[in-house]
Design a protein around this motif. Structure first.
Motif, PDB file in Angstrom:
ATOM      1  N   THR A  78       0.829  -1.201   0.000  1.00 29.23           N
ATOM      2  CA  THR A  78       0.000   0.000   0.000  1.00 29.23           C
ATOM      3  C   THR A  78       0.863   1.249   0.000  1.00 29.23           C
ATOM      4  OG1 THR A  78      -1.635  -1.210   1.321  1.00 29.23           O
ATOM      5  CG2 THR A  78      -1.904   1.169   1.171  1.00 29.23           C
ATOM      6  N   GLU A  79       0.469   2.223  -0.819  1.00 32.45           N
ATOM      7  CA  GLU A  79       1.159   3.519  -0.838  1.00 32.45           C
ATOM      8  C   GLU A  79       0.971   4.225   0.495  1.00 32.45           C
ATOM      9  OE1 GLU A  79      -0.356   7.463  -2.565  1.00 32.45           O
ATOM     10  OE2 GLU A  79       0.551   6.443  -4.294  1.00 32.45           O
ATOM     11  N   ASN A  80       2.030   4.864   0.968  1.00 27.62           N
ATOM     12  CA  ASN A  80       1.995   5.542   2.267  1.00 27.62           C
ATOM     13  C   ASN A  80       1.602   7.007   2.188  1.00 27.62           C
ATOM     14  OD1 ASN A  80       2.475   3.584   4.131  1.00 27.62           O
ATOM     15  ND2 ASN A  80       4.695   3.798   4.107  1.00 27.62           N
ATOM     16  N   GLY A  81       1.141   7.464   1.044  1.00 25.97           N
ATOM     17  CA  GLY A  81       0.783   8.865   0.897  1.00 25.97           C
ATOM     18  C   GLY A  81       1.718   9.614  -0.018  1.00 25.97           C
ATOM     19  N   GLN A  82       2.917   9.095  -0.200  1.00 28.77           N
ATOM     20  CA  GLN A  82       3.863   9.700  -1.131  1.00 28.77           C
ATOM     21  C   GLN A  82       3.648   9.093  -2.506  1.00 28.77           C
ATOM     22  OE1 GLN A  82       7.983   9.466   0.062  1.00 28.77           O
ATOM     23  NE2 GLN A  82       8.735   9.715  -2.038  1.00 28.77           N
ATOM     24  N   PRO A  83       3.299   9.867  -3.521  1.00 33.89           N
ATOM     25  CA  PRO A  83       3.026   9.315  -4.855  1.00 33.89           C
ATOM     26  C   PRO A  83       4.219   8.574  -5.429  1.00 33.89           C
ATOM     27  CG  PRO A  83       2.281  11.596  -4.688  1.00 33.89           C
ATOM     28  CD  PRO A  83       3.104  11.325  -3.460  1.00 33.89           C
ATOM     29  N   ILE A  84       3.932   7.460  -6.100  1.00 33.57           N
ATOM     30  CA  ILE A  84       4.966   6.623  -6.704  1.00 33.57           C
ATOM     31  C   ILE A  84       4.659   6.479  -8.187  1.00 33.57           C
ATOM     32  CG2 ILE A  84       6.125   4.380  -6.617  1.00 33.57           C
ATOM     33  CD1 ILE A  84       4.959   4.039  -3.795  1.00 33.57           C
ATOM     34  N   ARG A  85       5.651   6.588  -9.013  1.00 33.19           N
ATOM     35  CA  ARG A  85       5.452   6.440 -10.450  1.00 33.19           C
ATOM     36  C   ARG A  85       5.050   5.003 -10.776  1.00 33.19           C
ATOM     37  NH1 ARG A  85       6.934  10.641 -13.465  1.00 33.19           N
ATOM     38  NH2 ARG A  85       6.907   9.318 -15.332  1.00 33.19           N
TER      39      ARG A  85
END
Length: 223
Positions: A78-85
């Motif tokens: 799960t993404e932690n809030g920081q956008p990932i490409r």
């Protein structure tokens, strides 16, 4: 929704060597190819899952949270809030590792199902097959299980009755609890008086009953 694709060839797992599930995995989001397109991914062993044996893992780093549910064989990222490409997400998922904790793993091919979400839509599932190849492990011999190390030392007094030289010996084989078909060889190889006809090694013939050692010619059985 995002689209996940897997390569056609099966992933090969050899006993004791964890492997990435699919380095050639594909991942695109038609709506957004940049940062923040993907929010989460689930990778689950959906075919022939063996709880207590099969494991999935992923590299843990700040932008994502990784959790493996051993009851269902599901790895959640799960993404932690920081956008990932999207390409970073592809690499994370492609490098998810399969491993097996058993020295004698079940050989049924595992099916891994992969799904990703952009926070609104969930991709169609993509599957990957993992073939399992056991590797033979050498048996272990501990001649004195009551002490550290694997050697045994006994003092014999001249003209004393025959004595058991390894009463606490343990033989084990990680691949087989019964050690069926194994061979145990005892050989006198060194020491003062080596080669004397007076030195004898013998197996105590207790009988053919359950829990006894029997000797018939060169055949030794344990009932």
């Amino acid at each position: 929704p995002p689209v996940v694709t897997t390569s056609l060839e099966a992933t090969s797992y050899f006993d004791g060597q964890e492997v990435p599930i699919d380095l050639n995995l594909g991942l695109v989001d038609p709506d957004n190819a940049g940062e923040g397109a993907i929010k989460s991914a689930t990778i689950q062993i959906t075919g022939n899952y063996r709880p207590g044996e099969d494991m999935l893992s992923a590299l843990t780093w700040d932008p994502v949270t990784v959790n493996f549910d051993a009851a269902t064989g599901t790895l959640t990222i799960t993404e932690n809030g920081q956008p990932i490409r999207t390409e970073q997400w592809r690499q994370i998922i492609a490098n998810v590792r399969y491993n097996n904790s058993s020295d004698a793993p079940a050989t049924d091919p595992r099916t891994v199902t992969i799904k990703v979400s952009d926070g609104i839509d969930i991709s169609a599932p993509a599957t990957k097959t993992i073939t399992i190849t056991p590797v033979n492990d050498a048996p272990m011999v501990d001649l004195d299980s009551t002490t550290a190390g694997v050697n045994a030392y006994k003092l014999y007094t001249e003209r004393a009755p025959a004595m058991a030289i390894m009463p606490d010996a343990v033989v084990s084989d990680a691949d087989s609890a019964s050690f069926a078909g194994g061979t145990l060889r005892l050989q006198r190889i060194s020491g003062p008086g080596f080669g004397s006809a007076d030195d004898l090694l013998a197996i105590q013939n207790q009988g053919p009953a359950a829990g006894q050692t029997g000797v018939s010619g060169s055949t030794v059985t344990y009932g």
